[in-house]
Motif scaffolding. Sequence first.
Motif, PDB file in Angstrom:
ATOM      1  N   GLY A   1      10.152   5.956   0.413  1.00 51.23           N
ATOM      2  CA  GLY A   1      11.508   5.624  -0.031  1.00 51.23           C
ATOM      3  C   GLY A   1      11.684   5.861  -1.520  1.00 51.23           C
TER       4      GLY A   1
ATOM      5  N   GLN B   1      15.220   5.858   7.549  1.00 49.95           N
ATOM      6  CA  GLN B   1      15.095   7.270   7.227  1.00 49.95           C
ATOM      7  C   GLN B   1      14.981   8.094   8.514  1.00 49.95           C
ATOM      8  OE1 GLN B   1      13.863   8.549   3.577  1.00 49.95           O
ATOM      9  NE2 GLN B   1      12.598   6.787   3.052  1.00 49.95           N
TER      10      GLN B   1
ATOM     11  N   SER C   1      12.132   9.494  -1.972  1.00 49.24           N
ATOM     12  CA  SER C   1      13.506   9.900  -1.635  1.00 49.24           C
ATOM     13  C   SER C   1      14.430   9.697  -2.826  1.00 49.24           C
ATOM     14  CB  SER C   1      14.010   9.096  -0.431  1.00 49.24           C
ATOM     15  OG  SER C   1      13.210   9.322   0.707  1.00 49.24           O
TER      16      SER C   1
ATOM     17  N   CYS D   1      15.362   1.675   0.506  1.00 48.63           N
ATOM     18  CA  CYS D   1      14.796   2.847   1.181  1.00 48.63           C
ATOM     19  C   CYS D   1      13.349   2.532   1.561  1.00 48.63           C
ATOM     20  CB  CYS D   1      14.826   4.063   0.263  1.00 48.63           C
ATOM     21  SG  CYS D   1      16.421   4.374  -0.539  1.00 48.63           S
ATOM     22  N   HIS D   2      13.041   2.533   2.843  1.00 46.30           N
ATOM     23  CA  HIS D   2      11.726   2.124   3.320  1.00 46.30           C
ATOM     24  C   HIS D   2      10.703   3.251   3.248  1.00 46.30           C
ATOM     25  CE1 HIS D   2      11.823   4.387   7.098  1.00 46.30           C
ATOM     26  NE2 HIS D   2      13.094   4.052   7.208  1.00 46.30           N
TER      27      HIS D   2
ATOM     28  N   GLY E   1      13.120   1.634  -3.609  1.00 46.59           N
ATOM     29  CA  GLY E   1      12.360   2.466  -2.687  1.00 46.59           C
ATOM     30  C   GLY E   1      10.899   2.081  -2.629  1.00 46.59           C
TER      31      GLY E   1
ATOM     32  N   GLN F   1      13.742  -0.086   8.205  1.00 47.37           N
ATOM     33  CA  GLN F   1      14.412  -0.982   7.269  1.00 47.37           C
ATOM     34  C   GLN F   1      13.937  -2.423   7.367  1.00 47.37           C
ATOM     35  OE1 GLN F   1      18.594  -2.366   8.617  1.00 47.37           O
ATOM     36  NE2 GLN F   1      18.493  -0.228   9.247  1.00 47.37           N
TER      37      GLN F   1
END
Length: 360
Positions: free
Chosen positions: A160, A115, A163, A84-85, A156, A91
Amino acid sequence: MDSRNKRRIGVAGAVAGIGAAGVGAAVGLRQLAVGRVRLRPDPDAGEPFGELRGRELTVLADDGLPLHVEIDGPDDAPLTVVFCHGYTLNQDSWHYQRRDLAAKGTKLRMVFWDQRSHGRSGRSKPTHATIDQTGADLHAVLRATVRPNEPVVLVGHSMGGMSIMALAAARPKLFGSQIKAVALVNTSSGELAELTLGLPLVLAKVIRPLASGTLRGLGRRAAIVDRARVYGSDIAFMVTRRMAFADKHVSPTVVDFLEQMIRTTPIDVIAEFYPSLVSHDKAAAMETISKIPALVLVGGADRLTPPEHGRRIAELHPDAELVEVGDAGHVLPLEYPGVVTGGLRRLVERVLPRREERTA
């Protein structure tokens, strides 16, 4: 609008975005800016940044928004790692980890996704530009890419990581049953509104209340600001280099690559996510995450999520490996990729199902 005004707006977009919890809003004439800094041999000059691609998949979020997902590695791998960026990136910020993580023979399946409103994913409604929503998006990606009984490691960076915390808050039962470990890189569980961004405290207190209004104003003039951002490219390159990285010898090509990712994120998207970032508070979710192994990676000179935020996460987790790189900023996956990849390898080894379990 004359060129002087355009340049002023371009620089304003750069500084406002960078100062608002991401790495920036700005950037422009890539070759010019990089050429002025590249005064020494650059070993990363030939690196194929942004060219690593996997099997593409479109996943629909719970509000119908299309999320761009790519999958690397065999579908029968014993473990899936989902990346998760961060804010204003995509990405491709995991370039080195994507290139190297499975290079030593470890059979892994890796899932990368953009995202909402970032990269190649669809553009979100402004009201859905929240961390809780990106946590729900991550759940949608998991449902679409991993069967319920298959183990997962979540990784992450920055937003990220937030998230992942939002997913833990909303779906705690996934942690331990399916999600076997997490890696949290340059991230925070809350209190981002108190950041100084490396500024003296007195100055930071003056600027903080202005940031949200400034970004909203820039967001309302998104088309003008995005066109004008290129006029501030040289300054934006140097500001990004200073705000995102701490290593004085960081590759100019890597800085340029970061700029290119930032450039694809419209200023109004940056403005839309900002309130959710500064109000982010998922400290309570750490109780759920603390039940599984974790890797916490911290940049000792991170101006955006300072090291004490990562240390606080590790203190709340009895089974966390804390790795702090003193001479590192906010983008560890690009600045010290070997440290990140090595840490992920150790985390994977901790949770990778043993061969006898896989064949039972």
